[in-house]
Write a protein that holds these residues in place. Structure first.
Motif, short mmCIF file in Angstrom:
data_model
loop_
_atom_site.label_atom_id
_atom_site.label_comp_id
_atom_site.label_asym_id
_atom_site.label_seq_id
_atom_site.Cartn_x
_atom_site.Cartn_y
_atom_site.Cartn_z
N GLU A 181 7.16 0.90 9.30
CA GLU A 181 6.60 2.09 8.68
C GLU A 181 7.45 3.30 9.00
OE1 GLU A 181 2.67 2.37 10.19
OE2 GLU A 181 1.90 0.81 8.89
N ARG A 221 7.83 6.96 10.13
CA ARG A 221 7.06 7.89 10.97
C ARG A 221 7.73 9.26 10.95
NH1 ARG A 221 2.17 5.73 11.94
NH2 ARG A 221 2.38 3.57 12.61
N ASP A 272 0.42 12.85 8.57
CA ASP A 272 0.80 11.49 8.18
C ASP A 272 -0.33 10.51 8.48
OD1 ASP A 272 2.63 9.36 7.36
OD2 ASP A 272 2.74 8.88 9.51
N TYR A 273 -0.98 10.66 9.63
CA TYR A 273 -2.10 9.79 9.99
C TYR A 273 -3.25 9.93 9.00
CZ TYR A 273 -6.18 8.10 12.51
OH TYR A 273 -7.33 7.45 12.85
N LEU A 274 -3.59 11.16 8.65
CA LEU A 274 -4.69 11.38 7.71
C LEU A 274 -4.38 10.81 6.34
CD1 LEU A 274 -5.77 14.98 8.70
CD2 LEU A 274 -6.96 12.84 9.18
N ARG A 281 -2.29 8.29 5.65
CA ARG A 281 -2.32 6.82 5.73
C ARG A 281 -3.74 6.30 5.82
NH1 ARG A 281 2.65 4.34 7.00
NH2 ARG A 281 4.25 5.88 7.45
N ARG A 282 -4.59 6.99 6.56
CA ARG A 282 -5.99 6.54 6.69
C ARG A 282 -6.72 6.63 5.36
NH1 ARG A 282 -9.97 9.50 10.77
NH2 ARG A 282 -10.69 10.51 8.90
N ARG A 283 -6.51 7.71 4.64
CA ARG A 283 -7.15 7.87 3.34
C ARG A 283 -6.63 6.84 2.34
NH1 ARG A 283 -7.03 13.69 1.51
NH2 ARG A 283 -8.58 13.79 3.15
N ARG A 284 -5.33 6.58 2.38
CA ARG A 284 -4.74 5.59 1.47
C ARG A 284 -5.25 4.19 1.77
NH1 ARG A 284 1.32 5.91 1.75
NH2 ARG A 284 0.92 7.93 0.82
N SER A 285 -5.38 3.83 3.05
CA SER A 285 -5.88 2.50 3.38
C SER A 285 -7.36 2.35 3.04
CB SER A 285 -5.64 2.19 4.85
OG SER A 285 -6.44 3.00 5.67
N ALA A 286 -8.12 3.44 3.13
CA ALA A 286 -9.54 3.37 2.75
C ALA A 286 -9.69 3.16 1.25
CB ALA A 286 -10.25 4.65 3.18
N ARG A 287 -8.85 3.80 0.47
CA ARG A 287 -8.89 3.58 -0.98
C ARG A 287 -8.51 2.16 -1.32
NH1 ARG A 287 -5.69 8.81 -3.14
NH2 ARG A 287 -7.22 10.37 -2.53
#
Length: 87
Positions: A5, A7, A57-59, A61-67
Motif C-alpha cells: 500500500e 503510505r 489517508d486513514y479516513l 481508506r476506512r471509508r473506501r473499505s466500508a463502501r
C-alpha cells in the motif's frame, strides 16, 4: 495488483528528514552555512504535516473499505452456515 500500500504520511515524513539532511550536507560541504537550530522547524513541521496526511489517508481508506464491504453482500449469512447455525 500492488505489492504494498502507498503510505503518503511516510513519504512526507521522509521528505522532511531528507530536507534536513540536505541542509546539513550543504553546510558540511561548505556550500552554505546552516545554523544548528534551523533544522528543527523543518523536521518537526514535516512530522506535523505527515501526521495530518496519514490521518486523512486513514479516513479515506476506512471509508473506501466500508463502501466496498457494503457492496459485497452476496454470500450466505453467517447464521446459516457452519457450527453457528440457528437450531
Amino acid at each position: 495488483m500492488l505489492r504494498h500500500e502507498i503510505r503518503p504520511g511516510r513519504l512526507v515524513a521522509g521528505l522532511a528528514v531528507l530536507g534536513a539532511a540536505v541542509a546539513y550536507a550543504g553546510d558540511a560541504a561548505g556550500s552554505w552555512h546552516t545554523p544548528w537550530y534551523a533544522v528543527f522547524p523543518v523536521v518537526f513541521g514535516g512530522l506535523f504535516l505527515a501526521s495530518f496526511v496519514a490521518a486523512a489517508d486513514y479516513l479515506i481508506r476506512r471509508r473506501r473499505s466500508a463502501r466496498r464491504a457494503s457492496r459485497e453482500s452476496t454470500g450466505a449469512p453467517a447464521s446459516t452456515s457452519g457450527s453457528q447455525a440457528i437450531r
